[in-house]
Design a protein around this motif. Sequence first.
Motif, PDB file in Angstrom:
ATOM      1  N   SER A  55     -13.380   5.653  -9.745  1.00 23.32           N
ATOM      2  CA  SER A  55     -13.613   4.765  -8.231  1.00 23.32           C
ATOM      3  C   SER A  55     -12.135   5.118  -7.667  1.00 23.32           C
ATOM      4  O   SER A  55     -10.980   5.034  -8.250  1.00 23.32           O
ATOM      5  N   PRO A  56     -11.850   4.818  -6.268  1.00 21.50           N
ATOM      6  CA  PRO A  56     -11.137   5.085  -5.871  1.00 21.50           C
ATOM      7  C   PRO A  56     -10.524   3.262  -6.027  1.00 21.50           C
ATOM      8  O   PRO A  56     -10.871   2.667  -5.573  1.00 21.50           O
ATOM      9  N   ASN A  57      -8.947   3.788  -5.761  1.00 20.33           N
ATOM     10  CA  ASN A  57      -8.216   2.924  -5.427  1.00 20.33           C
ATOM     11  C   ASN A  57      -8.209   2.125  -4.714  1.00 20.33           C
ATOM     12  O   ASN A  57      -7.372   1.087  -4.618  1.00 20.33           O
ATOM     13  N   VAL A  58      -7.728   3.088  -3.513  1.00 21.33           N
ATOM     14  CA  VAL A  58      -7.480   2.426  -2.282  1.00 21.33           C
ATOM     15  C   VAL A  58      -8.792   2.564  -1.122  1.00 21.33           C
ATOM     16  O   VAL A  58      -8.775   4.286  -1.465  1.00 21.33           O
ATOM     17  N   VAL A  59      -9.487   1.663  -0.367  1.00 22.61           N
ATOM     18  CA  VAL A  59     -10.476   2.175   0.700  1.00 22.61           C
ATOM     19  C   VAL A  59     -10.066   1.521   1.768  1.00 22.61           C
ATOM     20  O   VAL A  59      -9.415   0.710   2.001  1.00 22.61           O
ATOM     21  N   SER A  60     -10.846   2.192   2.808  1.00 26.51           N
ATOM     22  CA  SER A  60     -10.303   1.326   4.202  1.00 26.51           C
ATOM     23  C   SER A  60     -11.298   0.421   4.450  1.00 26.51           C
ATOM     24  O   SER A  60     -12.832   0.458   3.952  1.00 26.51           O
ATOM     25  N   ALA A  61     -11.557  -0.564   4.678  1.00 24.63           N
ATOM     26  CA  ALA A  61     -12.609  -1.472   5.395  1.00 24.63           C
ATOM     27  C   ALA A  61     -13.134  -1.085   5.896  1.00 24.63           C
ATOM     28  O   ALA A  61     -13.351  -0.097   7.215  1.00 24.63           O
ATOM     29  N   ASN A  62     -14.480  -1.365   5.645  1.00 22.90           N
ATOM     30  CA  ASN A  62     -15.965  -1.076   6.043  1.00 22.90           C
ATOM     31  C   ASN A  62     -16.670   0.505   6.083  1.00 22.90           C
ATOM     32  O   ASN A  62     -17.220   1.624   6.820  1.00 22.90           O
ATOM     33  N   THR A 138     -16.061  -4.697   2.630  1.00 14.26           N
ATOM     34  CA  THR A 138     -16.275  -5.800   3.745  1.00 14.26           C
ATOM     35  C   THR A 138     -15.425  -6.187   4.500  1.00 14.26           C
ATOM     36  O   THR A 138     -15.491  -6.503   5.880  1.00 14.26           O
ATOM     37  N   SER A 139     -14.042  -6.806   3.687  1.00 15.12           N
ATOM     38  CA  SER A 139     -12.484  -6.908   4.330  1.00 15.12           C
ATOM     39  C   SER A 139     -11.979  -6.157   3.653  1.00 15.12           C
ATOM     40  O   SER A 139     -11.656  -5.842   2.553  1.00 15.12           O
ATOM     41  N   THR A 140     -10.239  -7.020   4.262  1.00 11.60           N
ATOM     42  CA  THR A 140      -9.031  -6.900   3.653  1.00 11.60           C
ATOM     43  C   THR A 140      -8.014  -7.038   2.016  1.00 11.60           C
ATOM     44  O   THR A 140      -9.169  -8.782   2.123  1.00 11.60           O
ATOM     45  N   GLY A 141      -8.173  -6.588   1.442  1.00 10.33           N
ATOM     46  CA  GLY A 141      -7.163  -7.406   0.666  1.00 10.33           C
ATOM     47  C   GLY A 141      -7.404  -6.995  -0.830  1.00 10.33           C
ATOM     48  O   GLY A 141      -7.995  -5.938  -1.112  1.00 10.33           O
ATOM     49  N   LEU A 142      -7.015  -7.022  -2.061  1.00 10.16           N
ATOM     50  CA  LEU A 142      -7.437  -6.075  -3.563  1.00 10.16           C
ATOM     51  C   LEU A 142      -7.886  -7.236  -3.606  1.00 10.16           C
ATOM     52  O   LEU A 142      -7.606  -8.944  -3.951  1.00 10.16           O
ATOM     53  N   PHE A 143      -9.194  -6.767  -4.485  1.00  9.50           N
ATOM     54  CA  PHE A 143     -10.130  -7.325  -5.623  1.00  9.50           C
ATOM     55  C   PHE A 143     -10.312  -6.676  -6.754  1.00  9.50           C
ATOM     56  O   PHE A 143     -11.139  -5.446  -6.827  1.00  9.50           O
ATOM     57  N   ARG A 144     -10.811  -8.044  -7.565  1.00 13.64           N
ATOM     58  CA  ARG A 144     -11.204  -7.248  -8.717  1.00 13.64           C
ATOM     59  C   ARG A 144     -12.080  -8.333  -9.419  1.00 13.64           C
ATOM     60  O   ARG A 144     -12.357  -9.031  -8.934  1.00 13.64           O
ATOM     61  N   VAL A 158     -20.889  -3.823 -22.739  1.00  6.86           N
ATOM     62  CA  VAL A 158     -19.687  -3.465 -22.761  1.00  6.86           C
ATOM     63  C   VAL A 158     -19.268  -3.790 -21.592  1.00  6.86           C
ATOM     64  O   VAL A 158     -19.837  -3.393 -20.393  1.00  6.86           O
ATOM     65  N   THR A 159     -17.621  -4.274 -21.854  1.00  7.84           N
ATOM     66  CA  THR A 159     -17.386  -4.633 -19.665  1.00  7.84           C
ATOM     67  C   THR A 159     -15.913  -3.779 -19.698  1.00  7.84           C
ATOM     68  O   THR A 159     -15.448  -3.425 -20.809  1.00  7.84           O
ATOM     69  N   ARG A 160     -15.770  -3.291 -18.313  1.00 10.49           N
ATOM     70  CA  ARG A 160     -15.072  -2.793 -18.020  1.00 10.49           C
ATOM     71  C   ARG A 160     -14.452  -3.317 -16.148  1.00 10.49           C
ATOM     72  O   ARG A 160     -15.302  -4.253 -15.925  1.00 10.49           O
ATOM     73  N   SER A 161     -13.186  -3.116 -16.392  1.00  8.81           N
ATOM     74  CA  SER A 161     -12.560  -4.249 -15.529  1.00  8.81           C
ATOM     75  C   SER A 161     -12.851  -3.215 -13.746  1.00  8.81           C
ATOM     76  O   SER A 161     -12.530  -1.723 -13.856  1.00  8.81           O
ATOM     77  N   ILE A 162     -12.963  -4.018 -12.745  1.00  9.57           N
ATOM     78  CA  ILE A 162     -12.804  -3.005 -11.456  1.00  9.57           C
ATOM     79  C   ILE A 162     -12.012  -3.690 -10.684  1.00  9.57           C
ATOM     80  O   ILE A 162     -11.481  -5.118 -10.480  1.00  9.57           O
ATOM     81  N   ASN A 163     -10.733  -2.632  -9.926  1.00 10.79           N
ATOM     82  CA  ASN A 163     -10.390  -3.320  -8.886  1.00 10.79           C
ATOM     83  C   ASN A 163     -10.105  -1.967  -7.720  1.00 10.79           C
ATOM     84  O   ASN A 163     -10.386  -1.435  -7.838  1.00 10.79           O
ATOM     85  N   THR A 164     -10.291  -3.012  -6.361  1.00  9.86           N
ATOM     86  CA  THR A 164     -10.342  -2.138  -5.496  1.00  9.86           C
ATOM     87  C   THR A 164      -8.966  -2.565  -4.229  1.00  9.86           C
ATOM     88  O   THR A 164      -9.295  -3.886  -4.117  1.00  9.86           O
ATOM     89  N   VAL A 165      -8.469  -2.168  -3.556  1.00  8.07           N
ATOM     90  CA  VAL A 165      -7.462  -2.297  -2.797  1.00  8.07           C
ATOM     91  C   VAL A 165      -8.136  -2.226  -1.571  1.00  8.07           C
ATOM     92  O   VAL A 165      -8.729  -0.659  -1.848  1.00  8.07           O
ATOM     93  N   VAL A 166      -8.779  -2.954  -0.438  1.00 11.01           N
ATOM     94  CA  VAL A 166      -9.208  -2.332   1.441  1.00 11.01           C
ATOM     95  C   VAL A 166      -7.925  -2.624   1.901  1.00 11.01           C
ATOM     96  O   VAL A 166      -7.580  -4.302   2.527  1.00 11.01           O
ATOM     97  N   GLU A 167      -7.885  -1.988   2.849  1.00  7.94           N
ATOM     98  CA  GLU A 167      -6.807  -1.845   3.636  1.00  7.94           C
ATOM     99  C   GLU A 167      -7.449  -1.625   5.277  1.00  7.94           C
ATOM    100  O   GLU A 167      -8.517  -1.401   5.228  1.00  7.94           O
TER     101      GLU A 167
END
Length: 167
Positions: A55-62, A138-144, A158-167
């Motif tokens: 998964s990409p670590n950083v994406v842009s809004a929209n 859909t909006s900016t921030g750090l989503f976990r 089986v559980t895996r964590s996911i984090n995405t920063v949206v700029e």
Amino acid sequence: MKLYEKPEPPARVFLFTLGQRTIPMKLKPSILIAAITVILSSCSDLSHIDIVVESPNVVSANEEFVITNHIINYSQEIQEVYSLDISDSYLENIAVLSTTPGYRDVHYIPLDDTWSHSFRTPLLPNDTLTVELHCMATSTGLFRGTIDYCINSDYDFVTRSINTVVE
């Protein structure tokens, strides 16, 4: 844009039996969920399943992006990828637009605050199933959050964590 609307949870009163006495108790859902998760996740042995998440670590809004999930079956038996359950905390600002392969159904699970995408897809012995989640921020921030990869049933996962920063 918010594709998932979480239904309001009903009041939660639980009955506990101690000896010959039954006691109604109000519990915070987070405490109950933690206890049930420990119980359910310890019921099965999924040591023959491995998960690799790209998964990409950083994406842009929209911006549209893809979360690629490789589900690997190391056993000698066919397994079933039953569902992928994605935490509501992650999906508050990340929308799943579609999946490849396509999911059969999606529904909300209030017990653990997840959106369950049902696949019911066979996973052959010593093979890998790749599930792509086509998403949009859909909006900016750090989503976990987390993704539960349910194998053969809703209760074995089986559980895996996911984090995405949206700029």
